[in-house]
Design a protein around this motif. Structure first.
Motif, PDB file in Angstrom:
ATOM      1  N   MET A   1      -2.122  50.499  29.361  1.00 24.28           N
ATOM      2  CA  MET A   1      -3.155  51.529  29.255  1.00 24.28           C
ATOM      3  C   MET A   1      -4.097  51.216  28.105  1.00 24.28           C
ATOM      4  O   MET A   1      -3.647  50.730  27.069  1.00 24.28           O
ATOM      5  CB  MET A   1      -2.484  52.862  28.923  1.00 24.28           C
ATOM      6  N   LYS A   2      -5.379  51.504  28.321  1.00 23.73           N
ATOM      7  CA  LYS A   2      -6.341  51.201  27.258  1.00 23.73           C
ATOM      8  C   LYS A   2      -7.131  52.457  26.900  1.00 23.73           C
ATOM      9  O   LYS A   2      -7.533  53.206  27.799  1.00 23.73           O
ATOM     10  CB  LYS A   2      -7.317  50.126  27.726  1.00 23.73           C
ATOM     11  N   LEU A   3      -7.366  52.642  25.612  1.00 20.61           N
ATOM     12  CA  LEU A   3      -8.182  53.760  25.146  1.00 20.61           C
ATOM     13  C   LEU A   3      -9.463  53.220  24.519  1.00 20.61           C
ATOM     14  O   LEU A   3      -9.403  52.365  23.625  1.00 20.61           O
ATOM     15  CB  LEU A   3      -7.422  54.571  24.098  1.00 20.61           C
ATOM     16  N   TYR A   4     -10.606  53.692  25.018  1.00 19.29           N
ATOM     17  CA  TYR A   4     -11.902  53.294  24.465  1.00 19.29           C
ATOM     18  C   TYR A   4     -12.505  54.493  23.750  1.00 19.29           C
ATOM     19  O   TYR A   4     -12.342  55.640  24.189  1.00 19.29           O
ATOM     20  CB  TYR A   4     -12.871  52.878  25.576  1.00 19.29           C
ATOM     21  N   LYS A   5     -13.254  54.212  22.679  1.00 24.03           N
ATOM     22  CA  LYS A   5     -13.874  55.292  21.918  1.00 24.03           C
ATOM     23  C   LYS A   5     -15.387  55.097  21.921  1.00 24.03           C
ATOM     24  O   LYS A   5     -15.869  54.019  21.567  1.00 24.03           O
ATOM     25  CB  LYS A   5     -13.338  55.226  20.487  1.00 24.03           C
ATOM     26  N   LEU A  12      -9.807  56.712  28.965  1.00 25.75           N
ATOM     27  CA  LEU A  12      -8.512  56.071  29.206  1.00 25.75           C
ATOM     28  C   LEU A  12      -8.617  55.212  30.460  1.00 25.75           C
ATOM     29  O   LEU A  12      -9.089  55.670  31.503  1.00 25.75           O
ATOM     30  CB  LEU A  12      -7.446  57.153  29.406  1.00 25.75           C
ATOM     31  N   GLU A  13      -8.200  53.957  30.359  1.00 27.87           N
ATOM     32  CA  GLU A  13      -8.169  53.072  31.524  1.00 27.87           C
ATOM     33  C   GLU A  13      -6.716  52.848  31.915  1.00 27.87           C
ATOM     34  O   GLU A  13      -5.883  52.475  31.079  1.00 27.87           O
ATOM     35  CB  GLU A  13      -8.834  51.721  31.191  1.00 27.87           C
ATOM     36  N   GLU A  15      -4.499  51.311  35.420  1.00 24.93           N
ATOM     37  CA  GLU A  15      -4.491  50.752  36.776  1.00 24.93           C
ATOM     38  C   GLU A  15      -5.887  50.742  37.395  1.00 24.93           C
ATOM     39  O   GLU A  15      -6.105  51.239  38.508  1.00 24.93           O
ATOM     40  CB  GLU A  15      -3.485  51.516  37.640  1.00 24.93           C
ATOM     41  N   GLU A  16      -6.838  50.203  36.628  1.00 24.45           N
ATOM     42  CA  GLU A  16      -8.230  50.005  37.058  1.00 24.45           C
ATOM     43  C   GLU A  16      -9.003  51.287  37.351  1.00 24.45           C
ATOM     44  O   GLU A  16     -10.043  51.268  38.010  1.00 24.45           O
ATOM     45  CB  GLU A  16      -8.292  49.057  38.263  1.00 24.45           C
ATOM     46  N   LYS A  17      -8.460  52.425  36.910  1.00 28.51           N
ATOM     47  CA  LYS A  17      -9.210  53.687  37.019  1.00 28.51           C
ATOM     48  C   LYS A  17      -9.503  54.192  35.609  1.00 28.51           C
ATOM     49  O   LYS A  17      -8.779  53.870  34.667  1.00 28.51           O
ATOM     50  CB  LYS A  17      -8.402  54.724  37.790  1.00 28.51           C
ATOM     51  N   PHE A  18     -10.564  55.021  35.514  1.00 28.38           N
ATOM     52  CA  PHE A  18     -10.992  55.507  34.200  1.00 28.38           C
ATOM     53  C   PHE A  18     -10.939  57.033  34.172  1.00 28.38           C
ATOM     54  O   PHE A  18     -11.274  57.687  35.161  1.00 28.38           O
ATOM     55  CB  PHE A  18     -12.410  55.007  33.897  1.00 28.38           C
ATOM     56  N   TYR A  19     -10.527  57.577  33.033  1.00 28.70           N
ATOM     57  CA  TYR A  19     -10.363  59.035  32.905  1.00 28.70           C
ATOM     58  C   TYR A  19     -10.951  59.493  31.564  1.00 28.70           C
ATOM     59  O   TYR A  19     -10.831  58.785  30.548  1.00 28.70           O
ATOM     60  CB  TYR A  19      -8.879  59.411  32.915  1.00 28.70           C
ATOM     61  N   GLY A  20     -11.554  60.664  31.564  1.00 24.94           N
ATOM     62  CA  GLY A  20     -12.020  61.263  30.315  1.00 24.94           C
ATOM     63  C   GLY A  20     -10.855  61.983  29.642  1.00 24.94           C
ATOM     64  O   GLY A  20     -10.051  62.642  30.310  1.00 24.94           O
ATOM     65  N   VAL A  21     -10.753  61.837  28.345  1.00 26.01           N
ATOM     66  CA  VAL A  21      -9.639  62.464  27.609  1.00 26.01           C
ATOM     67  C   VAL A  21     -10.218  63.448  26.604  1.00 26.01           C
ATOM     68  O   VAL A  21     -11.027  63.077  25.753  1.00 26.01           O
ATOM     69  CB  VAL A  21      -8.783  61.405  26.866  1.00 26.01           C
ATOM     70  N   ASP A  22      -9.783  64.684  26.712  1.00 31.50           N
ATOM     71  CA  ASP A  22     -10.338  65.754  25.905  1.00 31.50           C
ATOM     72  C   ASP A  22      -9.486  65.996  24.661  1.00 31.50           C
ATOM     73  O   ASP A  22      -8.794  67.018  24.574  1.00 31.50           O
ATOM     74  CB  ASP A  22     -10.378  67.030  26.770  1.00 31.50           C
ATOM     75  N   TYR A  23      -9.518  65.078  23.736  1.00 27.44           N
ATOM     76  CA  TYR A  23      -8.692  65.155  22.530  1.00 27.44           C
ATOM     77  C   TYR A  23      -9.490  64.624  21.353  1.00 27.44           C
ATOM     78  O   TYR A  23     -10.401  63.820  21.531  1.00 27.44           O
ATOM     79  CB  TYR A  23      -7.457  64.233  22.685  1.00 27.44           C
ATOM     80  N   GLY A 180     -11.753  46.214  18.072  1.00 24.31           N
ATOM     81  CA  GLY A 180     -12.123  46.653  19.420  1.00 24.31           C
ATOM     82  C   GLY A 180     -11.735  45.632  20.476  1.00 24.31           C
ATOM     83  O   GLY A 180     -11.038  44.676  20.171  1.00 24.31           O
ATOM     84  N   PRO A 181     -12.173  45.736  21.717  1.00 20.20           N
ATOM     85  CA  PRO A 181     -13.005  46.837  22.197  1.00 20.20           C
ATOM     86  C   PRO A 181     -12.217  48.120  22.470  1.00 20.20           C
ATOM     87  O   PRO A 181     -12.815  49.174  22.648  1.00 20.20           O
ATOM     88  CB  PRO A 181     -13.579  46.274  23.501  1.00 20.20           C
ATOM     89  N   CYS A 182     -10.876  48.036  22.527  1.00 19.81           N
ATOM     90  CA  CYS A 182     -10.088  49.218  22.910  1.00 19.81           C
ATOM     91  C   CYS A 182      -8.753  49.182  22.161  1.00 19.81           C
ATOM     92  O   CYS A 182      -8.439  48.206  21.479  1.00 19.81           O
ATOM     93  CB  CYS A 182      -9.800  49.187  24.411  1.00 19.81           C
TER      94      CYS A 182
END
Ligand code: DO4
Ligand code: MG
Length: 279
Positions: A1-5, A12-13, A15-23, A180-182
């Protein structure tokens, strides 16, 4: 899992999908078993479009300090012995490489750190400058290694070589560190076989290329973390660069506009552009 800022946005990346994280970043990452926590959050997260990877990313750090370990690879010991032979460095790098206690030094406050696709600086009062490609750990306040990123420990070899007591000036200045990048978050510790690659380009031509592997680090990563926490608490966790195993030949020095690319298997490539630190 990867976290980008990206600004206040965390992506959050998985399994090739991206999600917004509200934290908030610090609140999100500073926990034991971060991987399992993120996995549990997945169902509640909103899928989003992938971010534009050609844009800059913020360094994957919140309010944590950035520390660094030194002389953890044979290559670093040998290069430094040579560079500081005139100032008595012929023997003490040797001693720290073999000693029980590692070399650990404070590298940067978050505000001085560059992110991906951003600029890094060389000092005006330096004549010999190199990037140092380093696996960088995120260690939680409970002393557990929870994430990994790519680090660039920019260093002035002329200042460091002149006198080892000048280490802080050789290492600590505006944009002397990039991350970086994540942040890569794994279920299990990163593989020993993981390769670290440094490529430097001048006018789009490759002028240096070198590679090492995490297996060449002299000490276990957890041992470095444990020394760092020996007499110091890090309530929000801490980032730790783990030393360089790639040093360009002595005749090489960075120039303004060089492009530095550091890749670590599984994490990605950190790209930075070199500028003179003109205030
Ligand atoms: O002792 C000087 C710094 C060492 C260092 O930064 C490294 O080995 O990566
Ligand atoms: Mg270093």
């Amino acid at each position: 899992m990867k976290l980008y800022k990206n600004g206040i946005r965390i992506v959050l990346e998985h399994e090739e999908k991206f999600y917004g994280v509200d934290y908030q970043w610090d609140e999100l990452i500073n926990r034991k078993k971060l991987y399992q926590f993120l996995l549990l959050q997945m169902n509640a997260l909103q899928e989003i479009e992938p971010p534009d990877f050609n844009q800059p990313f913020d360094p994957p750090i919140g309010s944590q300090e950035l520390w660094a370990a030194g002389v953890t690879y044979l290559r670093s010991k040998e290069a430094r012995e040579k560079e500081s032979a005139q100032s008595g460095g012929g023997s003490f790098y040797d001693k720290v490489y073999d000693a029980k206690r590692p070399e650990l030094f404070f590298k940067s406050l978050p505000s001085r750190i560059a992110g991906h696709n951003d600029r890094v600086h060389i000092r005006k009062d330096s004549t010999w400058d190199v990037p140092e490609p380093e696996l960088t750990l995120f260690i939680s306040s409970d002393q557990t290694i929870e994430g990994y990123t790519v680090g660039n420990d920019m260093s002035s070899r002329s200042i460091e070589g002149e006198n080892p007591l000048y280490l802080a000036q050789a290492k600590v200045y505006d944009r002397s560190a990039a991350l970086g990048p994540c942040l890569l978050v794994l279920e299990n510790p990163i593989s020993e076989e993981t390769a670290i690659q440094l490529n430097i380009y001048r006018h789009n031509e490759k002028v240096f290329s070198g590679e090492t592997a995490i297996s060449k680090i002299k000490r276990p990563l957890q041992e470095l973390a444990d020394y760092l926490f020996l007499e110091t608490n890090f309530p929000k966790g801490v980032m730790l660069m783990t030393g360089t195993g790639v040093v360009p030949p002595d005749e090489f020095t960075l120039q303004e506009e060089d492009r530095v690319e550091i890749s670590i298997d599984g994490i990605g490539t950190l790209i930075n552009y070199v500028k003179k630190n003109n205030k």
